[in-house]
Motif scaffolding. Structure first.
Motif, PDB file in Angstrom:
ATOM      1  N   LYS A 205       0.828  -1.194   0.000  1.00  0.00           N
ATOM      2  CA  LYS A 205       0.000   0.000   0.000  1.00  0.00           C
ATOM      3  C   LYS A 205       0.872   1.257   0.000  1.00  0.00           C
ATOM      4  CE  LYS A 205      -3.601  -2.402  -0.334  1.00  0.00           C
ATOM      5  NZ  LYS A 205      -4.865  -2.232   0.370  1.00  0.00           N
ATOM      6  N   LEU A 206       0.355   2.295  -0.640  1.00  0.00           N
ATOM      7  CA  LEU A 206       1.079   3.549  -0.789  1.00  0.00           C
ATOM      8  C   LEU A 206       0.430   4.610   0.095  1.00  0.00           C
ATOM      9  CD1 LEU A 206       1.569   3.608  -4.682  1.00  0.00           C
ATOM     10  CD2 LEU A 206       2.849   2.348  -2.938  1.00  0.00           C
ATOM     11  N   VAL A 207       1.235   5.221   0.952  1.00  0.00           N
ATOM     12  CA  VAL A 207       0.777   6.272   1.861  1.00  0.00           C
ATOM     13  C   VAL A 207       1.354   7.593   1.366  1.00  0.00           C
ATOM     14  CG1 VAL A 207       0.707   7.074   4.244  1.00  0.00           C
ATOM     15  CG2 VAL A 207       0.786   4.615   3.766  1.00  0.00           C
ATOM     16  N   ALA A 208       0.497   8.599   1.205  1.00  0.00           N
ATOM     17  CA  ALA A 208       0.939   9.905   0.708  1.00  0.00           C
ATOM     18  C   ALA A 208       0.615  10.980   1.739  1.00  0.00           C
ATOM     19  CB  ALA A 208       0.270  10.239  -0.616  1.00  0.00           C
ATOM     20  N   THR A 209       1.584  11.850   2.016  1.00  0.00           N
ATOM     21  CA  THR A 209       1.389  12.958   2.949  1.00  0.00           C
ATOM     22  C   THR A 209       0.760  14.137   2.228  1.00  0.00           C
ATOM     23  OG1 THR A 209       3.299  12.252   4.240  1.00  0.00           O
ATOM     24  CG2 THR A 209       2.530  14.519   4.553  1.00  0.00           C
ATOM     25  N   LEU A 210      -0.300  14.678   2.819  1.00  0.00           N
ATOM     26  CA  LEU A 210      -0.957  15.836   2.225  1.00  0.00           C
ATOM     27  C   LEU A 210      -0.206  17.121   2.561  1.00  0.00           C
ATOM     28  CD1 LEU A 210      -4.756  15.190   2.783  1.00  0.00           C
ATOM     29  CD2 LEU A 210      -3.512  15.181   0.636  1.00  0.00           C
ATOM     30  N   GLY A 211      -0.267  18.062   1.630  1.00  0.00           N
ATOM     31  CA  GLY A 211       0.356  19.361   1.822  1.00  0.00           C
ATOM     32  C   GLY A 211      -0.073  20.287   0.708  1.00  0.00           C
TER      33      GLY A 211
ATOM     34  N   LEU B   3      -5.790  15.348  -5.732  1.00  0.00           N
ATOM     35  CA  LEU B   3      -6.224  14.211  -4.921  1.00  0.00           C
ATOM     36  C   LEU B   3      -6.753  13.088  -5.801  1.00  0.00           C
ATOM     37  CD1 LEU B   3      -8.024  16.073  -1.993  1.00  0.00           C
ATOM     38  CD2 LEU B   3      -5.946  14.685  -1.804  1.00  0.00           C
ATOM     39  N   ALA B   4      -7.536  13.448  -6.820  1.00  0.00           N
ATOM     40  CA  ALA B   4      -8.055  12.431  -7.730  1.00  0.00           C
ATOM     41  C   ALA B   4      -6.918  11.726  -8.460  1.00  0.00           C
ATOM     42  CB  ALA B   4      -9.012  13.073  -8.734  1.00  0.00           C
ATOM     43  N   LYS B   5      -5.934  12.496  -8.902  1.00  0.00           N
ATOM     44  CA  LYS B   5      -4.791  11.894  -9.589  1.00  0.00           C
ATOM     45  C   LYS B   5      -4.034  10.944  -8.665  1.00  0.00           C
ATOM     46  CE  LYS B   5      -3.952  15.709 -12.849  1.00  0.00           C
ATOM     47  NZ  LYS B   5      -2.988  16.772 -13.250  1.00  0.00           N
ATOM     48  N   LEU B   6      -3.866  11.338  -7.420  1.00  0.00           N
ATOM     49  CA  LEU B   6      -3.120  10.495  -6.478  1.00  0.00           C
ATOM     50  C   LEU B   6      -3.866   9.198  -6.188  1.00  0.00           C
ATOM     51  CD1 LEU B   6      -1.823  13.167  -3.934  1.00  0.00           C
ATOM     52  CD2 LEU B   6      -0.566  12.082  -5.795  1.00  0.00           C
ATOM     53  N   ILE B   7      -5.175   9.287  -6.005  1.00  0.00           N
ATOM     54  CA  ILE B   7      -5.957   8.073  -5.748  1.00  0.00           C
ATOM     55  C   ILE B   7      -5.889   7.144  -6.955  1.00  0.00           C
ATOM     56  CG2 ILE B   7      -8.283   7.176  -5.363  1.00  0.00           C
ATOM     57  CD1 ILE B   7      -8.830   9.729  -3.709  1.00  0.00           C
TER      58      ILE B   7
ATOM     59  N   GLU C  64       2.984   7.254  -8.942  1.00  0.00           N
ATOM     60  CA  GLU C  64       3.012   6.272 -10.026  1.00  0.00           C
ATOM     61  C   GLU C  64       4.366   5.576 -10.099  1.00  0.00           C
ATOM     62  OE1 GLU C  64       2.299   3.770 -13.041  1.00  0.00           O
ATOM     63  OE2 GLU C  64       0.821   4.912 -11.872  1.00  0.00           O
ATOM     64  N   THR C  65       5.440   6.323  -9.872  1.00  0.00           N
ATOM     65  CA  THR C  65       6.780   5.722  -9.880  1.00  0.00           C
ATOM     66  C   THR C  65       6.926   4.713  -8.747  1.00  0.00           C
ATOM     67  OG1 THR C  65       7.720   7.749 -10.829  1.00  0.00           O
ATOM     68  CG2 THR C  65       9.244   6.228  -9.753  1.00  0.00           C
ATOM     69  N   MET C  66       6.458   5.076  -7.568  1.00  0.00           N
ATOM     70  CA  MET C  66       6.544   4.149  -6.438  1.00  0.00           C
ATOM     71  C   MET C  66       5.709   2.899  -6.705  1.00  0.00           C
ATOM     72  SD  MET C  66       5.888   4.860  -2.396  1.00  0.00           S
ATOM     73  CE  MET C  66       7.577   5.310  -1.980  1.00  0.00           C
ATOM     74  N   ARG C  67       4.557   3.083  -7.308  1.00  0.00           N
ATOM     75  CA  ARG C  67       3.697   1.932  -7.612  1.00  0.00           C
ATOM     76  C   ARG C  67       4.371   1.002  -8.613  1.00  0.00           C
ATOM     77  NH1 ARG C  67      -0.232   1.219 -11.581  1.00  0.00           N
ATOM     78  NH2 ARG C  67      -1.690  -0.472 -11.128  1.00  0.00           N
ATOM     79  N   ARG C  68       5.020   1.562  -9.627  1.00  0.00           N
ATOM     80  CA  ARG C  68       5.710   0.720 -10.613  1.00  0.00           C
ATOM     81  C   ARG C  68       6.842  -0.065  -9.965  1.00  0.00           C
ATOM     82  NH1 ARG C  68       8.496   2.755 -14.413  1.00  0.00           N
ATOM     83  NH2 ARG C  68       8.534   4.963 -13.831  1.00  0.00           N
ATOM     84  N   ILE C  69       7.586   0.588  -9.081  1.00  0.00           N
ATOM     85  CA  ILE C  69       8.665  -0.116  -8.368  1.00  0.00           C
ATOM     86  C   ILE C  69       8.077  -1.236  -7.519  1.00  0.00           C
ATOM     87  CG2 ILE C  69      10.491   0.126  -6.647  1.00  0.00           C
ATOM     88  CD1 ILE C  69      10.753   3.079  -7.575  1.00  0.00           C
ATOM     89  N   ALA C  70       6.969  -0.937  -6.831  1.00  0.00           N
ATOM     90  CA  ALA C  70       6.329  -1.948  -5.975  1.00  0.00           C
ATOM     91  C   ALA C  70       5.864  -3.139  -6.792  1.00  0.00           C
ATOM     92  CB  ALA C  70       5.158  -1.319  -5.226  1.00  0.00           C
TER      93      ALA C  70
END
Length: 531
Positions: free
Chosen positions: A35-41, A50-54, A367-373
């Motif tokens: 699972k990918l956790v993203a910090t809001l800022g 937010l839609a793009k991140l989800i 997206e990069t982190m997801r591809r690595i995962a």
């Protein structure tokens, strides 16, 4: 912040019988198991981002209570919930408490530059730092008790260890209520820079007054997780649990799970008791890497992940995972390897901090982190098929469910199933299936939106918000699971799917049966179970 605007979501509505209303993120694209956790800022708070991140793969949004007002956090929470609803995605929100972070007091701009060998005095009631006539730099601090808790010879680190000092023996200074230090590595000190005391027995309370306000805010606004900072022992976790009980969020289906952030050497030494007590662990490598020898940090990470696995708890690896992507469009090779190594070692989730909070490319970094995962997971699944062991320290109901998941792992492996589906009303069976490291993806159904959101942190679990079939038949649920999986494009006719459920659907801790579904074969699954 602008009001939440209307987002036209992609075609995410799943088909099925009218007896069930479902939502599921990424139905036609296999999500990463990790699972990918993203910090809001500021870089990620707009509804469009937010839609793009989800859609890029974020399952959990982190609210950093160290920054921003509660009013700002309330606005961001409303935005996250609205966008997730429009996208029909089960997304969790995690509040991250600041904890007893020790900081330098006010320093006049542009700051005070410390030189190697210079003396520093940390005193009570210093409204603004200054340099005395004898060259001593005088600072105030947010935690004045440190003056009595730091002993001669112990290190005092400022600005994440960039500036280093040693406490020196000075009886007169102690009598005056000040701490004398000598600089070993100099640098510029500005207001509110963090202070770390890796060798001192700091007795600061685990929750500050600000933390207690944030806990009550999180309870009132329905946060899905709370992370407690600077944990030293399991008692620190219990303090937060008791406060949540006072808020009506400590027990039962309303409880908010607690994540223990491991960022002090004392916590690593007490990791077993902390792992037993917390609902999840976080390897918070920022302060951990300052508090202990940097060479020991990778070993500490491994010890924490092993403890999480031993007690069947989710574990998040955080800090500087893809930090270069705050500015760059590509991570370094070392960062890509760091993410993969965390996954190889058993991390349930990996977290982005500044990369999504203030970075230039929040969606790209996700997206990069997801591809690595995905690449790391495919490699692991292909090479590893290690039989899972039952977690330690389980009560009787939990042990029964863990044993059922253990048996399901063997069935899934022997049959080569393409997917597993379970009804997990409050996440119990989902947690057990997540910790069993199945090769096949797991769909976890529940009619409780609070728990479909909380299941978003569990590795290899895709939560499904659903009402049980109006008939109450497991056969009708079998039909729905088959229709969903076919609609998602995850299975083909003839594939095997493992079904895990119990009666009545929608009641906690009723899971008691396993069935094998052959997609397209009307005689399989639970169809013959109650007809």
């Amino acid at each position: 912040m602008n009001p939440v605007s209307t987002i036209t979501p992609p075609s995410l509505t799943v088909s099925g019988a009218t007896s069930m209303s479902l939502t599921c993120p990424f139905p036609r694209e296999m999500p990463s198991r990790t699972k990918l956790v993203a910090t809001l800022g500021p870089a990620s708070e707009s509804d469009e981002m937010l839609a793009k991140l989800i859609l890029a793969g974020v399952s959990v949004f982190r609210f950093n209570f160290s920054h921003g007002s509660l009013e700002e956090h309330a606005e961001r929470l409303e935005r996250v919930r609205a966008v997730a609803k429009q996208l029909q995605a089960n997304v969790a929100v995690m509040g991250d408490l600041q904890g007893p972070k020790i900081r330098v007091g006010k320093v006049p701009p542009p700051g005070i530059t410390l030189r190697t060998g210079q003396d520093v005095s940390i005193r009570r009631a210093v409204p603004e730092a200054f340099v005395a006539d004898d060259g001593t730099a005088v600072f105030g601090t947010t935690y004045e008790q440190m003056i009595h808790e730091v002993r001669a010879g112990q290190r005092v680190l400022v600005n994440d260890g960039a500036i280093r000092m040693l406490a020196i023996e000075d009886a007169e200074a102690m009598a005056r209520g000040e701490l004398r230090c000598r600089v070993t590595v100099g640098g510029l000190v500005t207001s509110s820079k963090g202070i770390n005391l890796p060798e001192s027995d700091v007795r600061a309370p685990s929750l500050t007054e600000r933390d207690e306000v944030c806990v009550r805010f999180a309870a009132e606004h329905g946060f899905d997780y709370l992370a407690i900072s600077f944990v030293r022992t399991a008692d620190d976790v219990r303090v937060l649990k008791r406060l949540l009980e006072d808020c009506g969020k400590g027990k039962g289906e309303d409880r908010i799970p607690v994540i223990a952030k491991i960022e002090k050497p004392q916590a690593v030494a007490n990791i077993d008791e902390i792992a037993k007590t917390a609902h999840a662990l976080m390897v918070a490598r920022g302060d951990l890497g300052v508090e202990m020898d940097i060479a020991h940090t990778p070993i500490a990470q491994r010890l924490i992940l092993e403890a999480a696995k031993r007690y069947g708890k989710p574990a998040i690896v955080a800090t500087q995972m893809l930090e270069s992507m705050i500015k760059s469009v590509m991570p370094t090779r070392a960062e890509a390897s760091d993410v993969a190594t965390a996954i190889f070692a058993g991390a349930s989730a990996v977290m982005l901090s500044g990369e999504t909070a203030v970075g230039r490319h929040p969606a790209l970094v996700v997206e990069t982190m997801r591809r690595i995962a995905l690449e790391a997971e495919a490699f692991t699944i292909e090479r590893d098929s290690v039989e899972p062991s039952l977690p330690a320290a389980l009560d009787a109901p939990s042990r029964r469910q863990a044993a059922l998941a253990h048996g399901a792992w063997h069935l899934a492996r022997d049959l080569g199933v393409k997917a597993v589906a379970c009804w997990s009303q409050t996440g119990g069976m989902a947690r057990n299936l997540s910790r069993s490291s199945m090769a096949a993806p797991v769909l976890a159904y529940s009619s409780d939106f609070r728990w479909t959101r909380r299941m978003a942190l569990l590795s290899n679990i895709t939560p499904i918000l659903a009402e049980p079939p109006s008939t109450g038949y497991l056969a009708d649920w079998t039909d729905q699971v088959e229709a969903d999986l076919m609609d998602f494009g995850w299975v083909d006719p003839g594939d095997h799917v493992l079904l895990i459920a119990g009666k009545p659907l929608g009641a906690p801790q009723t899971t008691s049966a396993i069935a094998v579904l052959e997609v397209g074969n009307r005689a399989t699954g639970f169809r013959a179970h109650d007809r």
